[in-house]
Design a protein around this motif. Structure first.
Motif, PDB file in Angstrom:
ATOM      1  N   THR A  46       0.972  -1.253  -0.114  1.00 45.94           N
ATOM      2  CA  THR A  46       0.137   0.148   0.106  1.00 45.94           C
ATOM      3  C   THR A  46       0.896   1.193   0.008  1.00 45.94           C
ATOM      4  O   THR A  46       2.143   1.216   0.315  1.00 45.94           O
ATOM      5  N   THR A  47       0.182   2.311  -0.276  1.00 49.04           N
ATOM      6  CA  THR A  47       1.098   3.601  -0.242  1.00 49.04           C
ATOM      7  C   THR A  47       1.477   3.763   1.087  1.00 49.04           C
ATOM      8  O   THR A  47       2.605   4.643   1.262  1.00 49.04           O
ATOM      9  N   SER A  48       1.035   3.207   2.286  1.00 49.60           N
ATOM     10  CA  SER A  48       1.730   3.403   3.336  1.00 49.60           C
ATOM     11  C   SER A  48       2.818   2.380   3.969  1.00 49.60           C
ATOM     12  O   SER A  48       3.346   2.452   4.798  1.00 49.60           O
ATOM     13  N   GLY A  49       2.919   1.671   3.035  1.00 53.64           N
ATOM     14  CA  GLY A  49       4.195   0.562   3.125  1.00 53.64           C
ATOM     15  C   GLY A  49       3.580  -0.689   3.801  1.00 53.64           C
ATOM     16  O   GLY A  49       4.305  -1.724   3.887  1.00 53.64           O
ATOM     17  N   LEU A  50       2.301  -0.785   3.725  1.00 59.41           N
ATOM     18  CA  LEU A  50       1.711  -2.438   4.455  1.00 59.41           C
ATOM     19  C   LEU A  50       1.820  -3.396   3.181  1.00 59.41           C
ATOM     20  O   LEU A  50       1.582  -2.928   2.204  1.00 59.41           O
ATOM     21  N   GLN A  51       2.362  -4.469   3.680  1.00 56.23           N
ATOM     22  CA  GLN A  51       1.919  -5.626   2.894  1.00 56.23           C
ATOM     23  C   GLN A  51       0.944  -6.480   3.120  1.00 56.23           C
ATOM     24  O   GLN A  51       0.543  -6.729   4.303  1.00 56.23           O
ATOM     25  N   GLY A  52       0.354  -7.151   2.112  1.00 53.87           N
ATOM     26  CA  GLY A  52      -0.700  -7.998   2.226  1.00 53.87           C
ATOM     27  C   GLY A  52      -1.179  -8.757   1.233  1.00 53.87           C
ATOM     28  O   GLY A  52      -0.442  -8.491   0.068  1.00 53.87           O
ATOM     29  N   THR A  53      -2.111  -9.588   1.473  1.00 49.25           N
ATOM     30  CA  THR A  53      -2.721 -10.270   0.331  1.00 49.25           C
ATOM     31  C   THR A  53      -4.003  -9.944  -0.081  1.00 49.25           C
ATOM     32  O   THR A  53      -5.137  -9.830   1.004  1.00 49.25           O
ATOM     33  N   ILE A  54      -4.492  -9.722  -1.195  1.00 50.04           N
ATOM     34  CA  ILE A  54      -5.918  -9.415  -1.418  1.00 50.04           C
ATOM     35  C   ILE A  54      -6.933 -10.486  -1.534  1.00 50.04           C
ATOM     36  O   ILE A  54      -6.755 -11.438  -1.911  1.00 50.04           O
ATOM     37  N   THR A  55      -7.933 -10.268  -0.574  1.00 50.12           N
ATOM     38  CA  THR A  55      -8.950 -11.429  -0.434  1.00 50.12           C
ATOM     39  C   THR A  55     -10.425 -11.089  -0.838  1.00 50.12           C
ATOM     40  O   THR A  55     -10.920 -12.038  -1.103  1.00 50.12           O
ATOM     41  N   GLY A  56     -10.126  -9.949  -1.312  1.00 46.01           N
ATOM     42  CA  GLY A  56     -11.758  -9.519  -1.894  1.00 46.01           C
ATOM     43  C   GLY A  56     -11.478  -8.002  -2.589  1.00 46.01           C
ATOM     44  O   GLY A  56     -10.575  -7.217  -2.223  1.00 46.01           O
ATOM     45  N   ILE A  57     -12.228  -8.009  -3.540  1.00 48.29           N
ATOM     46  CA  ILE A  57     -12.060  -6.658  -4.666  1.00 48.29           C
ATOM     47  C   ILE A  57     -13.635  -6.276  -4.887  1.00 48.29           C
ATOM     48  O   ILE A  57     -14.484  -7.044  -5.290  1.00 48.29           O
ATOM     49  N   THR A  58     -13.697  -4.921  -4.880  1.00 53.89           N
ATOM     50  CA  THR A  58     -14.995  -4.352  -5.359  1.00 53.89           C
ATOM     51  C   THR A  58     -14.544  -3.238  -6.412  1.00 53.89           C
ATOM     52  O   THR A  58     -13.356  -2.958  -6.495  1.00 53.89           O
ATOM     53  N   ASP A  59     -15.626  -2.318  -6.768  1.00 57.08           N
ATOM     54  CA  ASP A  59     -15.110  -1.345  -7.641  1.00 57.08           C
ATOM     55  C   ASP A  59     -13.981  -0.453  -7.159  1.00 57.08           C
ATOM     56  O   ASP A  59     -13.047  -0.046  -7.812  1.00 57.08           O
ATOM     57  N   ASP A  60     -14.067   0.207  -5.906  1.00 57.86           N
ATOM     58  CA  ASP A  60     -13.431   1.137  -5.298  1.00 57.86           C
ATOM     59  C   ASP A  60     -12.557   0.654  -4.105  1.00 57.86           C
ATOM     60  O   ASP A  60     -11.669   1.256  -3.757  1.00 57.86           O
ATOM     61  N   TYR A  61     -12.819  -0.618  -3.444  1.00 58.89           N
ATOM     62  CA  TYR A  61     -12.100  -1.063  -2.420  1.00 58.89           C
ATOM     63  C   TYR A  61     -11.581  -2.433  -2.526  1.00 58.89           C
ATOM     64  O   TYR A  61     -12.099  -3.135  -3.421  1.00 58.89           O
ATOM     65  N   VAL A  62     -10.578  -2.682  -1.742  1.00 58.66           N
ATOM     66  CA  VAL A  62      -9.892  -4.217  -1.681  1.00 58.66           C
ATOM     67  C   VAL A  62      -9.653  -4.501  -0.287  1.00 58.66           C
ATOM     68  O   VAL A  62      -9.495  -3.794   0.514  1.00 58.66           O
ATOM     69  N   ASP A  63      -9.991  -5.804   0.086  1.00 58.67           N
ATOM     70  CA  ASP A  63      -9.871  -6.247   1.302  1.00 58.67           C
ATOM     71  C   ASP A  63      -8.415  -7.075   1.328  1.00 58.67           C
ATOM     72  O   ASP A  63      -8.233  -7.822   0.415  1.00 58.67           O
ATOM     73  N   VAL A  64      -7.539  -6.576   2.324  1.00 60.04           N
ATOM     74  CA  VAL A  64      -6.208  -7.212   2.307  1.00 60.04           C
ATOM     75  C   VAL A  64      -6.066  -7.714   3.645  1.00 60.04           C
ATOM     76  O   VAL A  64      -6.266  -7.353   4.734  1.00 60.04           O
ATOM     77  N   GLU A  65      -5.619  -9.071   3.573  1.00 56.85           N
ATOM     78  CA  GLU A  65      -5.273  -9.921   4.631  1.00 56.85           C
ATOM     79  C   GLU A  65      -3.833  -9.415   4.877  1.00 56.85           C
ATOM     80  O   GLU A  65      -2.925  -9.735   4.165  1.00 56.85           O
ATOM     81  N   ILE A  66      -3.592  -8.598   6.117  1.00 58.60           N
ATOM     82  CA  ILE A  66      -2.149  -8.405   6.602  1.00 58.60           C
ATOM     83  C   ILE A  66      -1.505  -9.429   7.421  1.00 58.60           C
ATOM     84  O   ILE A  66      -0.403  -9.282   7.732  1.00 58.60           O
ATOM     85  N   ALA A  67      -2.251 -10.333   8.094  1.00 58.82           N
ATOM     86  CA  ALA A  67      -1.825 -11.374   8.967  1.00 58.82           C
ATOM     87  C   ALA A  67      -2.829 -12.382   9.038  1.00 58.82           C
ATOM     88  O   ALA A  67      -3.932 -12.353   8.594  1.00 58.82           O
ATOM     89  N   PRO A  68      -2.324 -13.861   9.269  1.00 56.52           N
ATOM     90  CA  PRO A  68      -3.413 -14.748   9.300  1.00 56.52           C
ATOM     91  C   PRO A  68      -4.698 -14.365  10.102  1.00 56.52           C
ATOM     92  O   PRO A  68      -4.676 -14.137  11.341  1.00 56.52           O
ATOM     93  N   GLY A  69      -5.961 -14.447   9.321  1.00 59.83           N
ATOM     94  CA  GLY A  69      -7.222 -13.936   9.793  1.00 59.83           C
ATOM     95  C   GLY A  69      -7.449 -12.488  10.329  1.00 59.83           C
ATOM     96  O   GLY A  69      -8.459 -12.130  10.474  1.00 59.83           O
ATOM     97  N   VAL A  70      -6.610 -11.627   9.896  1.00 59.57           N
ATOM     98  CA  VAL A  70      -6.618 -10.199   9.951  1.00 59.57           C
ATOM     99  C   VAL A  70      -6.878  -9.684   8.606  1.00 59.57           C
ATOM    100  O   VAL A  70      -5.859  -9.452   7.733  1.00 59.57           O
ATOM    101  N   VAL A  71      -8.169  -9.051   8.174  1.00 64.86           N
ATOM    102  CA  VAL A  71      -8.272  -8.589   6.856  1.00 64.86           C
ATOM    103  C   VAL A  71      -8.834  -7.094   7.174  1.00 64.86           C
ATOM    104  O   VAL A  71      -9.811  -6.693   8.085  1.00 64.86           O
ATOM    105  N   THR A  72      -8.036  -6.212   6.395  1.00 65.77           N
ATOM    106  CA  THR A  72      -8.703  -4.679   6.520  1.00 65.77           C
ATOM    107  C   THR A  72      -9.169  -4.459   5.160  1.00 65.77           C
ATOM    108  O   THR A  72      -8.512  -4.926   3.946  1.00 65.77           O
ATOM    109  N   THR A  73     -10.010  -3.283   5.126  1.00 61.36           N
ATOM    110  CA  THR A  73     -10.543  -2.840   3.716  1.00 61.36           C
ATOM    111  C   THR A  73      -9.736  -1.457   3.532  1.00 61.36           C
ATOM    112  O   THR A  73      -9.570  -0.571   4.398  1.00 61.36           O
ATOM    113  N   TRP A  74      -9.330  -1.405   2.111  1.00 62.43           N
ATOM    114  CA  TRP A  74      -8.521  -0.277   1.692  1.00 62.43           C
ATOM    115  C   TRP A  74      -9.016   0.279   0.488  1.00 62.43           C
ATOM    116  O   TRP A  74      -9.792  -0.526  -0.250  1.00 62.43           O
TER     117      TRP A  74
END
Length: 107
Positions: A46-74
């Motif tokens: 991400t632009t803030s330097g966070l690394q993760g794996t995409i788990t979901g995508i919409t038109d404007d947002y992505v869900d990113v798993e940053i640790a096992p079981g921890v999903v954030t929306t960006w």
């Protein structure tokens, strides 16, 4: 007469502005292409330097798993780039020559 003195300067400034805007358009198009090509399972920065794996995508947002079981929306705009696995390719190349001498000694 005074206009002729400034004409070369105006031409140089105009050329600089043209090439700068052209470079900016190419960079913006590359970013748009990246955002349109994102897929579930991609590793990203991400632009803030966070690394993760995409788990979901919409038109404007992505869900990113940053640790096992921890999903954030960006917002998609926060995705800076895709992480490529060049390190694994280098490891495979390093292992190939090491395996060749071992196979010769086993024979």
């Amino acid at each position: 007469m005074d206009l002729l003195v400034f004409l070369p300067l105006l031409i140089i400034m105009g050329a600089f502005m043209f090439f700068a805007s052209r470079r900016q358009k190419k960079a913006m198009q590359a970013t748009i292409d990246l955002h349109n090509s994102l897929e579930i399972g991609d590793r990203i920065h991400t632009t803030s330097g966070l690394q993760g794996t995409i788990t979901g995508i919409t038109d404007d947002y992505v869900d990113v798993e940053i640790a096992p079981g921890v999903v954030t929306t960006w917002m998609k705009l926060a995705v800076r780039d895709r992480i490529t696995d060049d390190v694994e390719d280098d490891t495979e190349l390093d292992e190939s020559p090491a395996e060749a001498p071992n196979s010769k000694t086993d024979s």
